[in-house]
Each structure stands twice: as structure tokens, then as C-alpha cells.
Design a protein around this motif. Sequence first.
Motif, PDB file in Angstrom:
ATOM      1  N   GLN A   1     125.531 -38.265 112.194  1.00  0.00           N
ATOM      2  CA  GLN A   1     126.249 -39.519 112.062  1.00  0.00           C
ATOM      3  C   GLN A   1     126.511 -39.885 110.602  1.00  0.00           C
ATOM      4  OE1 GLN A   1     124.413 -42.716 114.232  1.00  0.00           O
ATOM      5  NE2 GLN A   1     123.938 -41.447 115.980  1.00  0.00           N
ATOM      6  N   ASP A   2     126.072 -39.040 109.687  1.00  0.00           N
ATOM      7  CA  ASP A   2     126.190 -39.367 108.277  1.00  0.00           C
ATOM      8  C   ASP A   2     127.650 -39.411 107.869  1.00  0.00           C
ATOM      9  OD1 ASP A   2     125.497 -39.952 105.746  1.00  0.00           O
ATOM     10  OD2 ASP A   2     125.001 -37.880 105.181  1.00  0.00           O
ATOM     11  N   ALA A   3     128.083 -40.557 107.380  1.00  0.00           N
ATOM     12  CA  ALA A   3     129.481 -40.738 107.007  1.00  0.00           C
ATOM     13  C   ALA A   3     129.772 -39.976 105.716  1.00  0.00           C
ATOM     14  CB  ALA A   3     129.796 -42.217 106.824  1.00  0.00           C
ATOM     15  N   GLN A   4     130.892 -39.257 105.659  1.00  0.00           N
ATOM     16  CA  GLN A   4     131.307 -38.583 104.455  1.00  0.00           C
ATOM     17  C   GLN A   4     131.845 -39.611 103.471  1.00  0.00           C
ATOM     18  OE1 GLN A   4     134.056 -35.500 105.443  1.00  0.00           O
ATOM     19  NE2 GLN A   4     132.604 -34.408 106.731  1.00  0.00           N
ATOM     20  N   GLU A   5     131.996 -39.188 102.229  1.00  0.00           N
ATOM     21  CA  GLU A   5     132.465 -40.109 101.212  1.00  0.00           C
ATOM     22  C   GLU A   5     133.964 -40.348 101.297  1.00  0.00           C
ATOM     23  OE1 GLU A   5     130.971 -38.332  97.616  1.00  0.00           O
ATOM     24  OE2 GLU A   5     129.294 -39.740  97.597  1.00  0.00           O
ATOM     25  N   MET A   6     134.676 -39.569 102.106  1.00  0.00           N
ATOM     26  CA  MET A   6     136.111 -39.765 102.272  1.00  0.00           C
ATOM     27  C   MET A   6     136.373 -41.128 102.908  1.00  0.00           C
ATOM     28  SD  MET A   6     137.660 -37.131 101.039  1.00  0.00           S
ATOM     29  CE  MET A   6     139.288 -37.305 101.761  1.00  0.00           C
ATOM     30  N   LEU A   7     137.351 -41.843 102.367  1.00  0.00           N
ATOM     31  CA  LEU A   7     137.698 -43.158 102.883  1.00  0.00           C
ATOM     32  C   LEU A   7     139.211 -43.291 102.917  1.00  0.00           C
ATOM     33  CD1 LEU A   7     136.088 -46.543 101.954  1.00  0.00           C
ATOM     34  CD2 LEU A   7     138.547 -46.292 101.814  1.00  0.00           C
ATOM     35  N   ALA A   8     139.728 -43.818 104.008  1.00  0.00           N
ATOM     36  CA  ALA A   8     141.165 -44.043 104.154  1.00  0.00           C
ATOM     37  C   ALA A   8     141.412 -45.513 104.458  1.00  0.00           C
ATOM     38  CB  ALA A   8     141.736 -43.163 105.265  1.00  0.00           C
ATOM     39  N   TYR A   9     142.496 -46.047 103.899  1.00  0.00           N
ATOM     40  CA  TYR A   9     142.832 -47.455 104.108  1.00  0.00           C
ATOM     41  C   TYR A   9     144.345 -47.599 104.174  1.00  0.00           C
ATOM     42  CZ  TYR A   9     143.837 -52.301 102.837  1.00  0.00           C
ATOM     43  OH  TYR A   9     144.345 -53.573 102.805  1.00  0.00           O
ATOM     44  N   ARG A  10     144.811 -48.390 105.149  1.00  0.00           N
ATOM     45  CA  ARG A  10     146.238 -48.701 105.289  1.00  0.00           C
ATOM     46  C   ARG A  10     146.439 -50.162 104.940  1.00  0.00           C
ATOM     47  NH1 ARG A  10     150.235 -46.218 108.494  1.00  0.00           N
ATOM     48  NH2 ARG A  10     152.258 -46.845 107.656  1.00  0.00           N
ATOM     49  N   SER A  11     147.349 -50.439 104.010  1.00  0.00           N
ATOM     50  CA  SER A  11     147.584 -51.818 103.592  1.00  0.00           C
ATOM     51  C   SER A  11     148.105 -52.646 104.756  1.00  0.00           C
ATOM     52  CB  SER A  11     148.579 -51.860 102.430  1.00  0.00           C
ATOM     53  OG  SER A  11     149.853 -51.396 102.845  1.00  0.00           O
ATOM     54  N   THR A  12     147.851 -53.948 104.698  1.00  0.00           N
ATOM     55  CA  THR A  12     148.223 -54.823 105.806  1.00  0.00           C
ATOM     56  C   THR A  12     149.729 -54.934 105.983  1.00  0.00           C
ATOM     57  OG1 THR A  12     148.037 -56.723 104.313  1.00  0.00           O
ATOM     58  CG2 THR A  12     146.110 -56.182 105.659  1.00  0.00           C
ATOM     59  N   ASP A  13     150.507 -54.701 104.918  1.00  0.00           N
ATOM     60  CA  ASP A  13     151.967 -54.719 105.059  1.00  0.00           C
ATOM     61  C   ASP A  13     152.526 -53.339 105.399  1.00  0.00           C
ATOM     62  OD1 ASP A  13     151.594 -53.370 102.715  1.00  0.00           O
ATOM     63  OD2 ASP A  13     152.695 -54.772 101.446  1.00  0.00           O
ATOM     64  N   LEU A  14     151.628 -52.376 105.616  1.00  0.00           N
ATOM     65  CA  LEU A  14     151.966 -51.014 106.044  1.00  0.00           C
ATOM     66  C   LEU A  14     152.802 -50.261 105.011  1.00  0.00           C
ATOM     67  CD1 LEU A  14     152.861 -51.737 109.797  1.00  0.00           C
ATOM     68  CD2 LEU A  14     150.631 -51.260 108.778  1.00  0.00           C
ATOM     69  N   GLN A  15     152.762 -50.671 103.744  1.00  0.00           N
ATOM     70  CA  GLN A  15     153.549 -50.017 102.704  1.00  0.00           C
ATOM     71  C   GLN A  15     152.756 -49.011 101.882  1.00  0.00           C
ATOM     72  OE1 GLN A  15     157.056 -50.572 102.167  1.00  0.00           O
ATOM     73  NE2 GLN A  15     156.593 -51.342 104.223  1.00  0.00           N
ATOM     74  N   ARG A  16     151.424 -49.049 101.999  1.00  0.00           N
ATOM     75  CA  ARG A  16     150.599 -48.135 101.210  1.00  0.00           C
ATOM     76  C   ARG A  16     149.466 -47.569 102.063  1.00  0.00           C
ATOM     77  NH1 ARG A  16     152.266 -52.188  98.841  1.00  0.00           N
ATOM     78  NH2 ARG A  16     150.542 -53.478  99.584  1.00  0.00           N
ATOM     79  N   HIS A  17     149.231 -46.282 101.853  1.00  0.00           N
ATOM     80  CA  HIS A  17     148.140 -45.597 102.535  1.00  0.00           C
ATOM     81  C   HIS A  17     147.248 -44.993 101.452  1.00  0.00           C
ATOM     82  CE1 HIS A  17     146.778 -42.484 105.775  1.00  0.00           C
ATOM     83  NE2 HIS A  17     145.848 -43.345 105.453  1.00  0.00           N
ATOM     84  N   TRP A  18     146.000 -45.497 101.367  1.00  0.00           N
ATOM     85  CA  TRP A  18     145.063 -45.074 100.329  1.00  0.00           C
ATOM     86  C   TRP A  18     144.119 -44.009 100.876  1.00  0.00           C
ATOM     87  CZ3 TRP A  18     144.413 -47.650  95.409  1.00  0.00           C
ATOM     88  CH2 TRP A  18     145.244 -48.762  95.218  1.00  0.00           C
ATOM     89  N   LEU A  19     143.810 -43.038 100.008  1.00  0.00           N
ATOM     90  CA  LEU A  19     142.814 -42.016 100.323  1.00  0.00           C
ATOM     91  C   LEU A  19     141.863 -41.909  99.132  1.00  0.00           C
ATOM     92  CD1 LEU A  19     145.186 -39.250 101.749  1.00  0.00           C
ATOM     93  CD2 LEU A  19     143.789 -40.829 103.066  1.00  0.00           C
ATOM     94  N   PHE A  20     140.547 -42.028  99.394  1.00  0.00           N
ATOM     95  CA  PHE A  20     139.539 -41.961  98.342  1.00  0.00           C
ATOM     96  C   PHE A  20     138.565 -40.833  98.652  1.00  0.00           C
ATOM     97  CE2 PHE A  20     140.927 -46.336  98.597  1.00  0.00           C
ATOM     98  CZ  PHE A  20     141.043 -46.753  97.277  1.00  0.00           C
ATOM     99  N   ASP A  21     138.284 -40.001  97.653  1.00  0.00           N
ATOM    100  CA  ASP A  21     137.180 -39.053  97.792  1.00  0.00           C
ATOM    101  C   ASP A  21     135.854 -39.799  97.738  1.00  0.00           C
ATOM    102  OD1 ASP A  21     138.717 -36.895  98.177  1.00  0.00           O
ATOM    103  OD2 ASP A  21     138.205 -35.857  96.321  1.00  0.00           O
ATOM    104  N   THR A  22     135.729 -40.700  96.757  1.00  0.00           N
ATOM    105  CA  THR A  22     134.567 -41.579  96.671  1.00  0.00           C
ATOM    106  C   THR A  22     135.065 -42.982  96.381  1.00  0.00           C
ATOM    107  OG1 THR A  22     134.299 -41.116  94.302  1.00  0.00           O
ATOM    108  CG2 THR A  22     133.024 -39.772  95.857  1.00  0.00           C
ATOM    109  N   PHE A  23     134.412 -43.945  96.985  1.00  0.00           N
ATOM    110  CA  PHE A  23     134.844 -45.331  96.819  1.00  0.00           C
ATOM    111  C   PHE A  23     133.658 -46.197  96.430  1.00  0.00           C
ATOM    112  CE2 PHE A  23     135.552 -49.640  98.228  1.00  0.00           C
ATOM    113  CZ  PHE A  23     136.834 -49.903  97.753  1.00  0.00           C
ATOM    114  N   SER A  24     133.889 -47.076  95.448  1.00  0.00           N
ATOM    115  CA  SER A  24     132.885 -48.046  95.020  1.00  0.00           C
ATOM    116  C   SER A  24     133.530 -49.416  95.017  1.00  0.00           C
ATOM    117  CB  SER A  24     132.358 -47.711  93.624  1.00  0.00           C
ATOM    118  OG  SER A  24     131.514 -48.742  93.148  1.00  0.00           O
ATOM    119  N   ASN A  25     132.827 -50.379  95.592  1.00  0.00           N
ATOM    120  CA  ASN A  25     133.409 -51.718  95.726  1.00  0.00           C
ATOM    121  C   ASN A  25     133.711 -52.342  94.376  1.00  0.00           C
ATOM    122  OD1 ASN A  25     134.295 -54.056  96.933  1.00  0.00           O
ATOM    123  ND2 ASN A  25     132.261 -54.894  97.226  1.00  0.00           N
TER     124      ASN A  25
END
Length: 436
Positions: free
Chosen positions: A158-182
Motif C-alpha cells: 500500500q506504500d504510495a509512490q512519490e509520483m503525484l498527479a493533479y488536474r486544475s479545477t478549470d481543467l486547463q493544466r495537468h501537473w505531474l510531480f516526481d516528488t512533491f513538497s507542500n
Amino acid sequence: MSEKHLDNPSELRRKWFPLTVLDGYIFREFMIKYSVLLMVFIILFILNDVYRDINGFLEARSSVKVILLFLLNKLPGNIRFILPISMLLGSMWTLARFGKHLEIPALRASGVSLFRCGLTMFCVGLVVTFVNIYFNEYMVHTTERRAREIMNEVDKRQDAQEMLAYRSTDLQRHWLFDTFSNNGEQRNVTVKTFWNDAMVDNVIGTPGTPEFEAMVKRIFTAKWQEILSLPVERQRDALIKVLRGRKVDFFAKTAFYDSAKHMWVFRNGNFSSYDLNDETIYEASRGTITLHPDISYKEIVFLSKDVPETPFDIINAIKEKDDLPTADIYRLVQRNPDMAQRVKDIYMTIFYYRLAFPWSCFLAVFLGIPLATKNERTGSLIAIITAVAMIVVYIVVAQIFLVLGKAGALPPVLAGTLPTIGFIAFGIWRATVDKV
């Protein structure tokens, strides 16, 4: 006492204060029963967590300390549901016991209403309501996250990989992160978006400069002469006309968000643009053919008006929406005015539900008191059965309304609050009918 009152007992004045002996007695009896119910439900929820998750801990040969730490972090999330249930059952159990021993009729005959008898329970319910608000807003999202982290450490599957994906709320941008820090620097970041006017200015530069001409030549291997042959004042408009709306991918080895200047800074990366949908003969290939080879850059700045999402928005968007604190949900919606209506309905339904649900602890007493009046002679069993039935009805209705609100079938404010409002309205109606 006047003769009039002696001749007509129904006109005895209601007594409210001071009744310290009575309040102390009711408080003691109620807290005994309420504490018993709390302990029983806490044990049942703990046993449920043990039954559901113990296999993973046993297979990983986890220590007792790790198991206890996991159960301890799961407990606040369970307690927020236990508190209102125990409050309703406790108030009904207490008053039903009073009724069985004819204490309620004696109090009524003395001019003490049933609601006055329950004043101490109302006070406890109000305190428990604020405790529940604290659990919901300040503890549960933290402890639930820690419990998941413990489980992920135990069960590597169940260990989550560091890959992170995010879709902007206006659907204009799709982000991909190898590592993400708040709050820190992001590594290996890709943003899939579309060219707009501001991006043209930021990335390609000012017409008439050597940098501008060099960038135009690299992007338009065939049309660059056509653009640069125009007067300088028309080159920007011509460039925007060609690029606007095209897909573009920006890759950066490092990126960070400058919260003071409200902008993203991408460094040491490259970008590539793609054809427009009407430029490709084969429909399946539209928007996938590159306009130019990857172009490297040292630094690109994206202002908030072009890329409005922040690390706060990204990290909260990928969380389970039900795990977010109410304040974060509100901030997330306010910060994203272009949020899709379907997503906004989900967030706002949860928001209003969070505002209403903790008050069920207080309202449980308000409902439990009139329900108990019907069971003064039959004892506590009927009271408990009635309370359980009401709890089931309330939970089922609340969940149905949540689903309808998240689906957009009901306005979020109604979907989140109507079950609790109906809960108290039923109590008021019973109180009116039974004249408690």
C-alpha cells in the motif's frame, strides 16, 4: 402556595431555578450511563479496526507498540460518530429509567417540566458538541493521515509512490510531480497546458530583441520568416494568433512557488508545443504531433493569473475530500473561482454537512427527551430500540442527502444541513405534541 394552585394542580408554576440537588442527581445518573455507552462503542469500534486490519500487521510481524499506535490514531475518527449516538442513547436511557421508577411523574407533579429535568443533559450535549467540532476540525484529518502512514509502512503493497498527479479545477493544466513538497522545492515537474497570451510574453520575450528572434526560429522551423518579416509592433499579435490554444508541455528539473510574489518559478527544463486539432488529418493523432523539438530554458516565471493553483491547492485536492478540515474546504473553493460546478458541489456539500453534523450531539438530547416520554412505563428497552431506529434513520437520510448533494441533484446547503434540521424539527414536534 395559593389555594388556587392547590385546587388546580395543572396550574402549578414551572420550576426552573435553583434545583441544584435535582441537577446534581440527574447529572450523575446521566454521566454514568453516557460513560458506559461511550466505552462500549469505543471498544466495538476498536474491535472492528482490529478485525479489519490485524492481518496486515501480523503478516508484517509488527510490534504491539505499532499496532497500538495505529489504533490510537484511528480512535478520533471513530469518536466523532460515537459522541452523538451515545448522547441520544444516554439521554433516553436516563429518562426511561426515571420513568420506570415513577420519578418523572413525581417531578411533573411538583411543577418541574421534563425539559427542565434534562437541562444538565443539554449542557453536557453543548459541551460535547464543541468537543466534536474540535475532533472534526483539528484532530481527525491529522490522525487519519498518520494511521494511513503507519499502515503504508507496515504493508509495503500500500506504500504510495512519490509520483503525484493533479488536474486544475478549470481543467486547463495537468501537473505531474516526481516528488512533491507542500512548502518546499518540487523536483521533476511537468505541466501540460495550453499557450495563452501571458505565456507567450513570459517564455518568448519582447519583439525586436535577439532572444525573441532566436526563440521564434526554434519554435517555427518553417514559418519563422513570415512572422519576423512583419513590423515589430505586429509580431507579437501574429505569434499569439499562431500559438494561442495549442497544447504545450513545460518540464522543470526544479520548481518552487514564491508565496510572497504569488508565482511559480520553473528552472532548468524544456518545453514542447503540439499541433492544433484542425492541423492533423488523422483524428486519432490530433493534438499529439510536436510543433518543434524540445527547447531548453534556464528559468520561466508563471504569474498567479496564468497558473493560479498553489502547493496548498494541489496537496488538498489529492486528499480525500472527506478528510479535509472545513476551513481548508472553504479556502479551496474560494481560491478557485473557476472550479468545475460538479467538484464545487462535492466540496460545498461536505462543508455544510461538517457545519451541521457536530450539532447532532446537542440535538440528540433535544430529540431523546420527548421520545423518552412515551416509554415511562414500558422501561428502557423500548427507549433504546426507538433511539437506535432514529439513529439509523438519521444516518441513512444524511448519507442519501450527501450523495444527492455531491451529484448536484440538491443544493449543497440543503444536502448538508437538512437532515440535521429535520432531526431537531422532529424533536420540537414531539415536544409540542407530548407537552414535555
